[in-house]
Design a protein around this motif. Structure first.
Motif: not given
Length: 290
Positions: A158-176
């Motif tokens: 919860e504390r870092t979820a907004p930062s993760v969302a701003s750092l990495f694209d959920p379509v292009d960057d995440v593979d797992r």
């Protein structure tokens, strides 16, 4: 701006909200440089056989987690185990980490290797997103001349979820992604497949509309009006927004009559990011992408 992960080399982000991101899934590279923020050296070494069934032929470990304030940076080499490890004294700056990566690259120029970051969440929570950007971009730069890949682990809290969302694209960057929202999505798919279908197709437009809309309690047509280009209609977007309410991404405003108004003050961007990544990757068994 998100971290850029588009290049000739692979950069994979692996996310978990259950701890221990799955950074060691898949074939084990022959040569590995491991950067540790959330794991001790001994625990990390034991984890290879537990999670992957074998160990790399050669591994260099940079520990930013086993820290002693004021201690000097030390490097040890264990030749018979094909292992080298560097323990960084605190306080740690990113240049120290990047210098250690460069030192361990040494004779690996032109060879295939992987740089694995066990979990950036402690760094993100303590130092913020700009420091994580500096680390990721710096590691990418260090790999010039190497047939290398970068695997980045990230615990989703919860504390870092907004930062993760701003750092990495959920379509292009995440593979797992291993996230509890997958179970909620599966229930929606089973209980209301029509609404699930609208969420699956239109979650990205819904995110854009929510984040551009200047009203706190808009109707679907007002969220839709914030989109410059979209394949959705106010009706189909409204169906997707309704599904996102079920998924806990936002809420409805009860103090109204007539068309539903959505409470954007309750919007959880990190959770919508996890929904998008999970739908893109199809869940653990691929069912969500059917």
């Amino acid at each position: 701006m998100p971290v850029s992960t588009h290049s000739s080399r692979e950069v994979a982000v692996r996310v978990s909200d259950r701890g221990q991101p799955p950074v060691r899934d898949g074939p084990v590279p022959e040569r590995v440089i491991s950067v540790l923020f959330g794991t001790g050296i001994e625990e990390w070494r034991r984890g290879w056989r537990r999670t992957a069934g074998t160990s790399p032929d050669r591994e260099a470990i940079i520990s930013a987690s086993d820290r002693t304030r004021g201690a000097a940076t030390t490097t040890q080499v264990v030749p018979d185990r094909q292992l080298a490890y560097t323990v960084l004294g605190a306080p740690i700056d990113i240049e120290q980490i990047l210098d250690a990566v460069a030192d361990h690259l040494g004779d690996a120029r032109g060879l295939e290797l992987a740089v694995i970051i066990d979990d950036i969440e402690p760094l993100l929570a303590e130092r913020g997103r700009d420091v994580v950007v500096e680390l990721v971009e710096g590691v990418r730069a260090q790999l010039d001349g190497c047939a290398g890949s970068v695997v980045i682990g990230c615990s989703f809290t919860e504390r870092t979820a907004p930062s993760v969302a701003s750092l990495f694209d959920p379509v292009d960057d995440v593979d797992r992604i291993d996230h509890s929202v997958a179970a909620v999505l599966e229930r929606l798919r089973q209980d209301d497949p029509t609404t699930f279908g609208y969420v699956r197709r239109h979650w990205a437009d819904a995110r854009t509309g929510i984040e551009r809309c200047e009203r706190n309690y808009p109707q679907a047509k007002q969220v839709h009006a914030a989109l410059s280009e979209s394949e959705t209609t106010p009706r189909t977007l409204g169906a997707a927004l309704s599904g996102l309410v079920t998924l806990g991404v936002l809420d409805t405003w009860s103090e109204t009559v007539g068309p539903t108004r959505y409470d954007l003050t309750a919007y959880r961007p990190g959770r919508l990011w996890a929904v998008g990544a999970t739908l893109t990757l199809g869940g653990d068994d691929g069912a969500l992408a059917d």
